[in-house]
Motif scaffolding. Structure first.
Motif, PDB file in Angstrom:
ATOM      1  N   THR A  41      33.368 -45.042  -3.483  1.00 50.38           N
ATOM      2  CA  THR A  41      32.384 -45.105  -2.417  1.00 50.38           C
ATOM      3  C   THR A  41      32.620 -46.342  -1.581  1.00 50.38           C
ATOM      4  O   THR A  41      33.182 -47.315  -2.042  1.00 50.38           O
ATOM      5  N   VAL A  42      32.195 -46.262  -0.362  1.00 49.83           N
ATOM      6  CA  VAL A  42      32.248 -47.407   0.540  1.00 49.83           C
ATOM      7  C   VAL A  42      30.856 -48.008   0.520  1.00 49.83           C
ATOM      8  O   VAL A  42      29.884 -47.348   0.872  1.00 49.83           O
ATOM      9  N   SER A  43      30.763 -49.265   0.084  1.00 48.35           N
ATOM     10  CA  SER A  43      29.449 -49.907   0.068  1.00 48.35           C
ATOM     11  C   SER A  43      29.046 -50.218   1.501  1.00 48.35           C
ATOM     12  O   SER A  43      29.879 -50.288   2.407  1.00 48.35           O
ATOM     13  N   ALA A  90      31.543 -43.350   9.268  1.00 52.61           N
ATOM     14  CA  ALA A  90      30.106 -43.076   9.279  1.00 52.61           C
ATOM     15  C   ALA A  90      29.823 -41.695   8.685  1.00 52.61           C
ATOM     16  O   ALA A  90      28.874 -41.523   7.912  1.00 52.61           O
ATOM     17  N   GLN A  91      30.640 -40.716   9.018  1.00 55.36           N
ATOM     18  CA  GLN A  91      30.476 -39.378   8.452  1.00 55.36           C
ATOM     19  C   GLN A  91      30.703 -39.398   6.940  1.00 55.36           C
ATOM     20  O   GLN A  91      29.985 -38.751   6.182  1.00 55.36           O
ATOM     21  N   TYR A  92      31.693 -40.157   6.508  1.00 51.95           N
ATOM     22  CA  TYR A  92      31.999 -40.273   5.092  1.00 51.95           C
ATOM     23  C   TYR A  92      30.827 -40.912   4.353  1.00 51.95           C
ATOM     24  O   TYR A  92      30.421 -40.447   3.289  1.00 51.95           O
ATOM     25  N   GLU A  93      30.260 -41.960   4.913  1.00 54.67           N
ATOM     26  CA  GLU A  93      29.124 -42.629   4.284  1.00 54.67           C
ATOM     27  C   GLU A  93      27.909 -41.706   4.245  1.00 54.67           C
ATOM     28  O   GLU A  93      27.170 -41.678   3.269  1.00 54.67           O
ATOM     29  N   THR A 139      25.230 -36.680  -1.035  1.00 53.89           N
ATOM     30  CA  THR A 139      25.642 -36.326  -2.394  1.00 53.89           C
ATOM     31  C   THR A 139      24.765 -37.033  -3.421  1.00 53.89           C
ATOM     32  O   THR A 139      24.310 -36.419  -4.392  1.00 53.89           O
ATOM     33  N   GLU A 140      24.496 -38.323  -3.192  1.00 58.04           N
ATOM     34  CA  GLU A 140      23.625 -39.068  -4.104  1.00 58.04           C
ATOM     35  C   GLU A 140      22.213 -38.501  -4.096  1.00 58.04           C
ATOM     36  O   GLU A 140      21.575 -38.389  -5.151  1.00 58.04           O
ATOM     37  N   MET A 141      21.717 -38.125  -2.917  1.00 52.81           N
ATOM     38  CA  MET A 141      20.379 -37.545  -2.824  1.00 52.81           C
ATOM     39  C   MET A 141      20.320 -36.215  -3.574  1.00 52.81           C
ATOM     40  O   MET A 141      19.330 -35.919  -4.256  1.00 52.81           O
TER      41      MET A 141
END
Length: 149
Positions: free
Chosen positions: A31-33, A70-73, A79-81
């Protein structure tokens, strides 16, 4: 083309944190923080030509790169939600099933009605099933619940 020092440090930071995250846990996702994302955004804005496309006449720039990040984040956040919501639904279902222990229920099984007392609750992959008259039923087959008298 020589990259701006801040861009180089941002990418190096991202690479090192990604490598650390991948070796830290066997099932962790890359993941990108938000901190890494903001470092790259800042570096990209201060150096608008990441690649050499401006000299070739292409209109592509660092903004395309930032749009993809931005789309990746956003995808990571969704996904986390989804994982959080799934866990919440499973927990709620488990609590509901446990509350039915010892109660008289009516279930629908292949179009026919089955009645009996919930003798046991089983859990498999986070999902609960009710054991009535020695047979397992999903909660979705439940028609009614009443106190066992």
């Amino acid at each position: 083309m020589k990259l701006n020092d801040s861009l180089t440090s941002a990418i190096a930071s991202l690479a090192s944190s990604t490598i650390y995250n991948n070796t830290d846990s066997s099932n962790s996702n890359t993941t990108v923080s938000m901190e890494d994302f903001l470092k790259i955004l800042s570096a990209t804005m201060s150096n608008p030509s990441i690649d050499d496309s401006s000299s070739s006449g292409s209109s592509s720039s660092g903004s395309d790169y930032m749009s993809e990040l931005a789309q990746y984040e956003s995808l990571n956040t969704l996904t986390e939600m989804n994982q959080t919501l799934t866990a919440s639904v499973e927990l709620q279902q488990q609590q509901e099933a446990l509350g039915m222990l010892g109660k008289k229920v009516t279930l629908t099984d292949s179009g026919s009605s089955v009645s009996g007392t919930v003798d046991q609750v089983k859990f498999e992959n986070g999902m609960a099933t009710l054991v009535v008259n020695g047979k397992e039923y999903e909660l979705s087959s439940l028609s009614s619940v009443s106190e066992n008298s």
